[in-house]
Design a protein around this motif. Structure first.
Motif, short mmCIF file in Angstrom:
data_model
loop_
_atom_site.label_atom_id
_atom_site.label_comp_id
_atom_site.label_asym_id
_atom_site.label_seq_id
_atom_site.Cartn_x
_atom_site.Cartn_y
_atom_site.Cartn_z
N HIS A 161 -33.87 2.53 0.21
CA HIS A 161 -34.07 1.10 0.40
C HIS A 161 -34.43 0.76 1.84
O HIS A 161 -34.77 -0.38 2.15
N CYS A 162 -34.34 1.73 2.73
CA CYS A 162 -34.73 1.56 4.14
C CYS A 162 -33.79 0.68 4.95
O CYS A 162 -34.22 -0.06 5.85
N GLY A 163 -32.51 0.75 4.64
CA GLY A 163 -31.52 0.19 5.55
C GLY A 163 -31.52 1.02 6.82
O GLY A 163 -31.81 2.23 6.77
N TRP A 164 -31.20 0.41 7.96
CA TRP A 164 -31.36 1.13 9.23
C TRP A 164 -30.45 2.35 9.33
O TRP A 164 -30.85 3.39 9.86
N ASN A 165 -29.22 2.24 8.83
CA ASN A 165 -28.33 3.40 8.86
C ASN A 165 -28.91 4.56 8.07
O ASN A 165 -28.86 5.72 8.50
N ILE A 211 -32.02 5.15 7.45
CA ILE A 211 -33.17 5.69 8.17
C ILE A 211 -32.71 6.65 9.26
O ILE A 211 -33.23 7.77 9.38
N LEU A 212 -31.73 6.24 10.05
CA LEU A 212 -31.24 7.10 11.13
C LEU A 212 -30.65 8.39 10.59
O LEU A 212 -30.90 9.48 11.13
N GLU A 213 -29.88 8.28 9.52
CA GLU A 213 -29.27 9.48 8.92
C GLU A 213 -30.34 10.42 8.38
O GLU A 213 -30.24 11.64 8.53
N SER A 214 -31.35 9.85 7.76
CA SER A 214 -32.41 10.67 7.18
C SER A 214 -33.18 11.43 8.25
O SER A 214 -33.44 12.64 8.13
N PHE A 215 -33.56 10.74 9.32
CA PHE A 215 -34.32 11.39 10.38
C PHE A 215 -33.47 12.38 11.17
O PHE A 215 -33.98 13.38 11.68
N TRP A 216 -32.19 12.11 11.29
CA TRP A 216 -31.29 13.04 11.99
C TRP A 216 -31.33 14.41 11.32
O TRP A 216 -31.27 15.44 11.98
N LYS A 239 -36.20 15.27 18.44
CA LYS A 239 -36.09 14.23 19.46
C LYS A 239 -34.74 13.51 19.37
O LYS A 239 -34.13 13.17 20.39
N SER A 240 -34.27 13.28 18.14
CA SER A 240 -33.00 12.59 17.94
C SER A 240 -31.85 13.39 18.53
O SER A 240 -30.96 12.84 19.19
N ARG A 241 -31.87 14.67 18.27
CA ARG A 241 -30.79 15.52 18.78
C ARG A 241 -30.87 15.69 20.30
O ARG A 241 -29.85 15.74 20.98
N ARG A 242 -32.09 15.76 20.82
CA ARG A 242 -32.26 15.89 22.25
C ARG A 242 -31.78 14.64 22.98
O ARG A 242 -31.24 14.71 24.09
N ALA A 243 -31.94 13.47 22.36
CA ALA A 243 -31.57 12.21 22.99
C ALA A 243 -30.07 12.10 23.24
O ALA A 243 -29.63 11.31 24.09
N LEU A 244 -29.27 12.88 22.54
CA LEU A 244 -27.82 12.81 22.68
C LEU A 244 -27.28 13.79 23.73
O LEU A 244 -26.07 13.86 23.94
#
Length: 204
Positions: free
Chosen positions: A94-98, A100-105, A178-183
């Motif tokens: 459904h493209c809720g922001w959470n 989306i973040l979980e999927s890309f992570w 990129k997501s993992r590097r950002a942390l």
């Protein structure tokens, strides 16, 4: 999770529409028919709008039995754990922001099906602006009973799982890194949260 353990890598389509995302019986049947015709493995978290608690009453007669060797229909699922499983190759969301973040992570590309509020804007951003997702056709229809038809579900799943969206998969894999590097220390997320804390402490 035990069922997912038995599936090949990136072979499962995961369908989940958030904590309050529901469909009426007619739409549930269209999704079921589309999944069955697609021939692909699936894990489907179903929340019927009519309040049904028995899943076999919500899907077409015989659907669960006919697809038992390649699919699982269930209620609530641990979404983060599912997305992090190596067998999941596509997320119908459904493209809720959470979500989306979980999927890309975890590097799982999204087949977008926004339902309400900001989800339509999120889906537009992912598909049109960033090229990180693929649109499931028909969700914005205002005729034909406002249903996403079975052939559209089938076509979307076949296209995604059949290798037509490899460029999107590549971009999502890059976003995962990129997501993992950002942390990491000194990177954007860590720097931003430190600045926020400093501003709060200093009363800015």
């Amino acid at each position: 999770m035990k069922w997912l353990d038995k599936q090949p890598a990136r072979s499962v389509v995961f369908l989940c529409f958030g904590s309050i995302g529901t469909f009426d019986v007619d739409q549930v049947k269209e999704i079921a028919n589309g999944l069955e015709r697609s021939g692909h493995r699936f894990l489907w978290s179903v929340r019927p709008k009519d309040g049904s608690t028995r899943l076999d009453e919500s899907v077409p007669e015989g659907f669960v039995e006919r697809t038992s060797e390649r699919g699982m229909v269930c209620g609530w699922v641990p979404q983060v754990a599912v997305l992090g499983h190596g067998s999941v190759g596509c997320f119908v969301s459904h493209c809720g922001w959470n979500s989306i973040l979980e999927s890309f992570w975890f590097g799982v590309p999204i087949l977008t099906w926004p339902m309400y509020a900001e989800q339509h804007l999120n889906a537009f951003l992912l598909v049109k602006e960033l090229g990180l997702s693929v649109e499931l056709k028909g969700y914005d229809r205002v005729s034909e009973d406002d249903l996403v038809k079975a052939y559209e579900v089938e076509r979307g799943v076949r296209r995604f799982m059949g290798g037509e969206c490899e460029e999107v998969r590549k971009k999502v894999d890059e976003m995962k890194e990129k997501s993992r590097r950002a942390l990491k220390e000194g990177e954007s997320s860590v720097v931003s949260i430190k600045r926020l804390i400093e501003d709060l402490v200093q009363g800015r």
